[in-house]
Scaffold this motif. Structure first.
Motif: not given
Length: 715
Positions: A632, A609, A527
């Motif tokens: 994701l 992200h 991440r």
């Protein structure tokens, strides 16, 4: 220098200035990239530019008023700088401003972001918005103001042009140096990058290490570069007794592809390609990436079949026809979300039996299975064996094979895309095969493989050219392709038990293999983010409904679902304008039918992200669900509402939710899908046991794959 400066003199002076700045920047950044080096670099650059402007002022009769400390009328515009120049300003502000001054600046930056963010980087130079570095009408960084401001003069005499050219020359020299050092060099909106950086100073280190951290603040040019009209039909004009290369000149299709995939204008795309060659006929076997309404789908499907009949009937050299398969893209057919087994099988039979088998008979002949020596020899082949979503997923299989499995990778992409080194690192044997297809195919055949696996078989024409051949006794397609290949040389389709309906075999020409659970062993992602706030994306603080899928997955028949969600929630849905998906067609369709949509530009993974981290709920697309994008989002614990359909390509996310323990997010009807998205309490309840780590490094699928392959090669 005389009282005026000629065009030639100006060009020579700017060229010399660019070279000077490039040398200064490259040499100093090579010595170090810490705050002291960067501050020293920009002091030097600023002094060189100031000296050049002063020299010009003394040798000409022109006079202009430069940017002053108190000239707010010139400070209502977007200032474009390189990321490193803004980073230098951020380091300066961070070290010289007290907490109260920083808070006040951050407040002004937030207001600026709210004003500029909704443009998504488009047409920034046309905006008139106050610079947040103005304090009481004064520039708070006047002595270290950026290059663009130092070279900005009022419209008077030659100064409006010449000083601007000096500033551009300095900027160009700095960008050249950054590029030579492998750093991101595009110009960005200074204030937006300053706001991002001051909120998270760790971005400085990310940028200096080469990441394009500030793409969202880069200007986007609305005028696109249109490829020229081709001057030939791309044929190789073969002489007697020469094999097909498999590598036609695909640039002759550049303009047509641009019109089809970017402009969303299939009529223009197919009429532009008016040369009568095999390549053009194969290109016309494509369908649009997006549709204005549902009636278009049947019309273009009928046109595809007619184009296939014409290609089959035309008496082109069969070698040219084999080459033309490089332009074949059945992925576009899959976006129509229909059962394509019959159509793809008819095309597959013709390409294999009437073209490949006749021009490369030795490479299409059946192969005997290898006498076992106790090892299983597995090859992976494809154009996308890199970080692309169609290929990267299979690295989990490759990484976790048993010790008695010998692995081979055959990378077909003419260039080396970032991420290809992952496959090279994991394989026992690695081959990059960008050129002549018959030679590459014979090399593969010489490896005496037991199995050859195509992770993304139908996603590229070059993959299909190899898949028409028999290069291993057992050949498999799998999850990276959306549906059956329709190709007679592909024996098995490696899928997943939780992704397939009960009657799934009815949709495949290949024998279907249902590996356990999700069927994949996806590497656990690391991440990462760049600390962007909602405001940096131009979003308010309300509930964020996020749909991450490509516009090409969004058929008109599903629009009422999105519209009802927007109408009842009062909130827009945030989508993405993925490149080469005819996103403008979907954007216009949504606008016309009243869907409140915000389309984000394509962004790097770190920013992606960040945006996911702000989502309250993720909306899966109906008919073709998310794959890697769903993984994701679930990795961050974000709830995804999905509605599985008839085919595997609509059931990826439901399998992931089942594996993660959040089956309550799987709707069974369109009505339930809408109600679930709107019900925050129900979403929270359904996601309470969501365990994203159940989705990654699932070695059960690898063991099952090897067990199946050992049995298949022994039969």
């Amino acid at each position: 220098m005389s009282e005026t400066i000629s065009t030639k003199q100006l060009q020579e002076a700017c060229a010399a200035l660019t070279q000077t700045i490039e040398f200064i920047a490259a040499s100093r950044l090579q010595k170090g990239r810490n705050p002291e080096h960067i501050a020293s670099l920009f002091r030097k650059i600023q002094s060189v530019l100031d000296a050049k402007i002063s020299e010009f002022q003394k040798t000409t009769d022109g006079r202009g008023t430069p940017c002053g400390r108190n000239t707010p009328e010139s400070c209502h515009r977007v200032v474009m700088t390189t990321g490193i120049e803004t980073l230098s300003l951020a380091l300066q502000v961070d070290s010289t401003h007290d907490m109260a001054a920083k808070d006040a600046l951050k407040s002004r930056l937030l207001n600026y972001l709210l004003a500029v963010g909704p443009t998504k980087g488009r047409a920034l130079i046309q905006l008139r918005v106050q610079c947040p570095l103005l304090v009481d009408g004064n520039c708070s960084i006047f002595e270290t103001r950026p290059i663009e401001c130092r070279s900005r003069f009022e419209q008077s005499s030659q100064f409006a042009t010449v000083e601007k050219e000096f500033g551009t020359a300095v900027q160009r020299g700095l960008q050249n140096a950054l590029t030579s050092l492998g750093m991101w060099s595009q110009t960005v909106d200074m204030a937006r990058v300053l706001g991002m950086t001051l909120n998270d100073m760790s971005l400085c280190a990310h940028y200096l290490s080469g990441h394009p951290m500030f793409e969202l603040a880069a200007i986007q040019v609305d005028v696109e570069i249109v490829p020229p009209v081709p001057s030939s039909n791309g044929s190789n004009n073969y002489s007697t007794d020469i094999e097909p290369s498999g590598n036609p000149d695909l640039t002759v299709l550049s303009r047509s592809r641009y019109q089809l995939n970017t402009q969303g204008d299939p009529e223009a795309a197919f009429s532009t390609s008016n040369r009568d060659g095999a390549l053009q006929h194969v290109f016309r076997m494509q369908t649009p990436m997006a549709y204005k309404d549902s009636t278009e789908i049947e019309r273009w499907r009928a046109r595809l079949e007619d184009s296939f009949d014409q290609f089959r009937e035309r008496q082109f050299d069969l070698r040219d026809k084999f080459d033309a398969v490089a332009a074949y893209n059945p992925l576009s057919i899959s976006y129509q979300q229909k059962d394509d087994l019959d159509l793809l099988s008819r095309i597959g039979d013709y390409l294999t039996d009437e073209i490949a088998a006749k021009v490369l008979p030795d490479l299409c002949a059946p192969m005997s299975k290898r006498k076992s020596d106790g090892r299983l020899r597995i090859g992976y082949i494809g154009n996308g064996l890199d970080k692309s979503s169609g290929g990267y997923w299979a690295t989990g299989w490759l990484k976790n094979h048993a010790k008695d499995v010998e692995t081979f990778v055959f990378y077909l992409n003419p260039g080396r895309v970032p991420g290809a080194d992952e496959y090279q690192r994991l394989a026992n044997h690695y081959f990059h095969l960008p050129g002549h297809i018959p030679d590459a195919a014979r090399l593969i055949k010489q490896q005496n493989l037991d199995v050859l696996i195509y992770p993304d078989a139908v996603c590229e024409g070059r993959n299909i050219q190899f898949a028409l051949l028999r290069l291993a006794p057992v050949q498999c397609a799998c999850w990276g392709g959306p549906e059956t290949t329709g190709l007679p040389q592909i024996d098995y389709f490696l899928s997943a038990d939780w992704m397939e309906p009960e009657n799934a075999q009815d949709h495949y020409r290949e024998k279907l293999v249902r590996l356990p659970r999700t069927g994949i062993c996806y590497p656990r992602p690391v991440r990462a983010g760049s600390g962007l706030s909602k405001a940096a994306f131009g979003l308010d603080e309300g509930r964020l409904l996020l749909c991450m899928q490509a516009p090409s997955k969004m058929l008109p028949e599903w629009d009422p679902i999105f519209k009802e969600i927007c109408d009842r929630s009062g909130r827009p849905i945030v989508f993405f304008s993925y490149p080469n998906t005819a996103a403008a067609t979907v954007e216009n369709r949504f606008r016309d039918c009243g869907i409140k949509a915000v389309f984000m530009p394509f962004m790097n993974l770190l920013q992606f992200h960040d945006l996911i981290s702000h989502a309250d709920v993720v909306l899966d697309t109906v008919g073709w669900s998310g794959g890697i994008t769903a993984l994701l989002a679930l990795e961050q614990g974000k709830p995804i509402v999905t509605l599985p359909g008839r085919f595997r390509r609509s059931r990826h996310t439901s399998a992931f939710l089942k594996a993660a323990g959040a089956e309550g997010l799987i709707a069974t009807t369109p009505e339930e899908y809408v109600e679930l998205v709107l019900d925050s309490d129900r979403i929270s309840e359904a996601a309470v046991n969501l365990d994203p780590w159940e989705l990654f490094e699932d070695r059960v699928s690898v063991t099952a794959l090897e067990d199946f392959l050992r049995e298949a090669v022994s039969q």
